[in-house]
Write an enzyme that holds these catalytic residues in place. Structure first.
Site, PDB file in Angstrom:
ATOM      1  N   SER A 259     -11.095  -0.587   3.110  1.00 16.69           N
ATOM      2  CA  SER A 259     -10.383  -0.929   4.349  1.00 16.69           C
ATOM      3  C   SER A 259      -9.898   0.348   5.023  1.00 16.69           C
ATOM      4  O   SER A 259      -9.154   1.125   4.419  1.00 16.69           O
ATOM      5  CB  SER A 259      -9.195  -1.841   4.051  1.00 16.69           C
ATOM      6  OG  SER A 259      -9.637  -3.077   3.534  1.00 16.69           O
TER       7      SER A 259
ATOM      8  N   GLU B 169      -5.409   3.528   6.353  1.00 12.72           N
ATOM      9  CA  GLU B 169      -5.245   3.363   4.911  1.00 12.72           C
ATOM     10  C   GLU B 169      -6.009   4.480   4.198  1.00 12.72           C
ATOM     11  O   GLU B 169      -5.678   4.855   3.086  1.00 12.72           O
ATOM     12  CB  GLU B 169      -5.752   1.999   4.456  1.00 12.72           C
ATOM     13  CG  GLU B 169      -5.462   1.697   3.004  1.00 12.72           C
ATOM     14  CD  GLU B 169      -5.674   0.226   2.663  1.00 12.72           C
ATOM     15  OE1 GLU B 169      -6.303  -0.041   1.621  1.00 12.72           O
ATOM     16  OE2 GLU B 169      -5.206  -0.639   3.416  1.00 12.72           O
TER      17      GLU B 169
ATOM     18  N   ARG C 262       0.818  -1.220   0.000  1.00 10.78           N
ATOM     19  CA  ARG C 262       0.000   0.000   0.000  1.00 10.78           C
ATOM     20  C   ARG C 262       0.848   1.265   0.000  1.00 10.78           C
ATOM     21  O   ARG C 262       0.518   2.269   0.642  1.00 10.78           O
ATOM     22  CB  ARG C 262      -0.962   0.020   1.199  1.00 10.78           C
ATOM     23  CG  ARG C 262      -1.883  -1.183   1.274  1.00 10.78           C
ATOM     24  CD  ARG C 262      -2.795  -1.308   0.038  1.00 10.78           C
ATOM     25  NE  ARG C 262      -3.598  -2.515   0.144  1.00 10.78           N
ATOM     26  CZ  ARG C 262      -3.266  -3.702  -0.364  1.00 10.78           C
ATOM     27  NH1 ARG C 262      -2.142  -3.843  -1.047  1.00 10.78           N
ATOM     28  NH2 ARG C 262      -4.051  -4.745  -0.242  1.00 10.78           N
TER      29      ARG C 262
END
Length: 305
Positions: free
Chosen positions: A229, A299, A179
């Protein structure tokens, strides 16, 4: 520096074909359905137009925010006194290249790109079919799911730079990790990308995509506004499991709630404000740390003026 009427006039004069929207509600462009107006939203139609815009903006010193489909953004209710550069429909084309490669604009949705590849008999993007973001955003954060991620297929990316130029950069220079990419915190904007895929039977590819979509529907609150998420996977365990084990599934602050279907998602159950979500995220982080000693890292990208 504030976004002034003069700056907007200068942008219109310098780039007369550029799509511009003044005082554009960010709630209409973010999957959380939260966010006040951006003073100016600009939607370039090419890499060269994006680069020319970035040069003008960074020379002016105004705040600039870069976005794709807004599926991982939480924007303040008071809005942004900034220029939001959005990769949209004008940059959503795709074409086949030799050697099992596909070239596409940064604004194309991952779902649309995966279907395009499947119809061409090219496998490798099945994992991306259910991810709600754009190609540009996926490169920016090395998006992934179900064991696949962008670094597995990315060959190169076209970047618009703040000096007004456009550069083609090989994937290895983007330093894609979990990520994360080397683009974070920079003024470089993904305007297109090339992926390298593997030939396969189209029906087998479509079947795999159907399987993954059904998995998502069964386990995730896809019918509720969210930013996917909420927290990154920690070094130990999984965010959703840690949140659930902390007794937070269903916990709410105002209109924001930890999903009862998947504890890794904070959802807007109706009328959630920016502060509701931020306070809930902070409560989750504090509680999980107290229970497990694990610090959860967001995130979701948080933008406020």
């Amino acid at each position: 520096m504030r976004v002034t009427d003069k700056l907007i006039s200068d942008i219109r004069s310098a780039l007369p074909g550029l799509e511009l929207h003044e005082n554009e509600p960010m709630s209409a462009h973010c999957s959380f359905r939260i966010g006040g107006p951006a003073r100016l939203m600009a939607c370039p139609a090419s890499g060269t137009e994006a680069a020319a815009l970035l040069r003008l903006l960074y020379e002016s010193g105004v705040p600039v925010e870069l976005m794709g489909k807004g599926t991982n953004l939480l924007v303040a209710d008071e809005g942004l006194d900034a220029v939001v550069v959005r990769m949209g429909e004008a940059l959503s084309g795709a074409e086949l290249l030799p050697g099992g490669r596909v070239r596409a604009g940064a604004g194309i949705s991952l779902a649309r790109l995966a279907v395009f590849a499947a119809e061409a008999g090219l496998s490798g993007l099945e994992f991306a079919h259910g991810i709600p973001g754009s190609l540009g955003g996926a490169v920016f954060m090395n998006a992934g799911a179900y064991g696949g991620e962008m670094r597995d297929v990315l060959e190169s990316a076209e970047l618009a730079l703040s000096d007004g130029t456009v550069a083609e950069v090989p994937a290895e220079e983007l330093e894609l990790t979990y990520r994360h990419s080397a683009l974070e915190g920079t003024d470089r904007l993904v305007t297109a990308a090339t992926v390298r895929l593997t030939p396969a039977e189209p029906e087998a590819i479509r079947e795999r995509m159907r399987e993954l979509i059904e998995k998502r529907r069964a386990s995730q609150p896809l019918d509720m506004p969210s930013a996917g998420s909420t927290f990154k996977r920690p070094a130990v365990g999984y965010a959703a499991a840690l949140i659930d084990q902390s007794g937070l599934k269903g916990f709410a602050v105002g209109g924001a709630q930890v999903s009862e279907k998947h504890a890794g998602f904070v959802i807007n159950r109706g009328g959630a404000t920016f502060d509701d979500v931020v306070q809930l995220m902070e409560h989750i982080q504090k509680t999980v740390f107290e229970k497990s000693g694990v610090r959860l890292e967001p995130e979701v990208r948080i933008l406020k003026g």
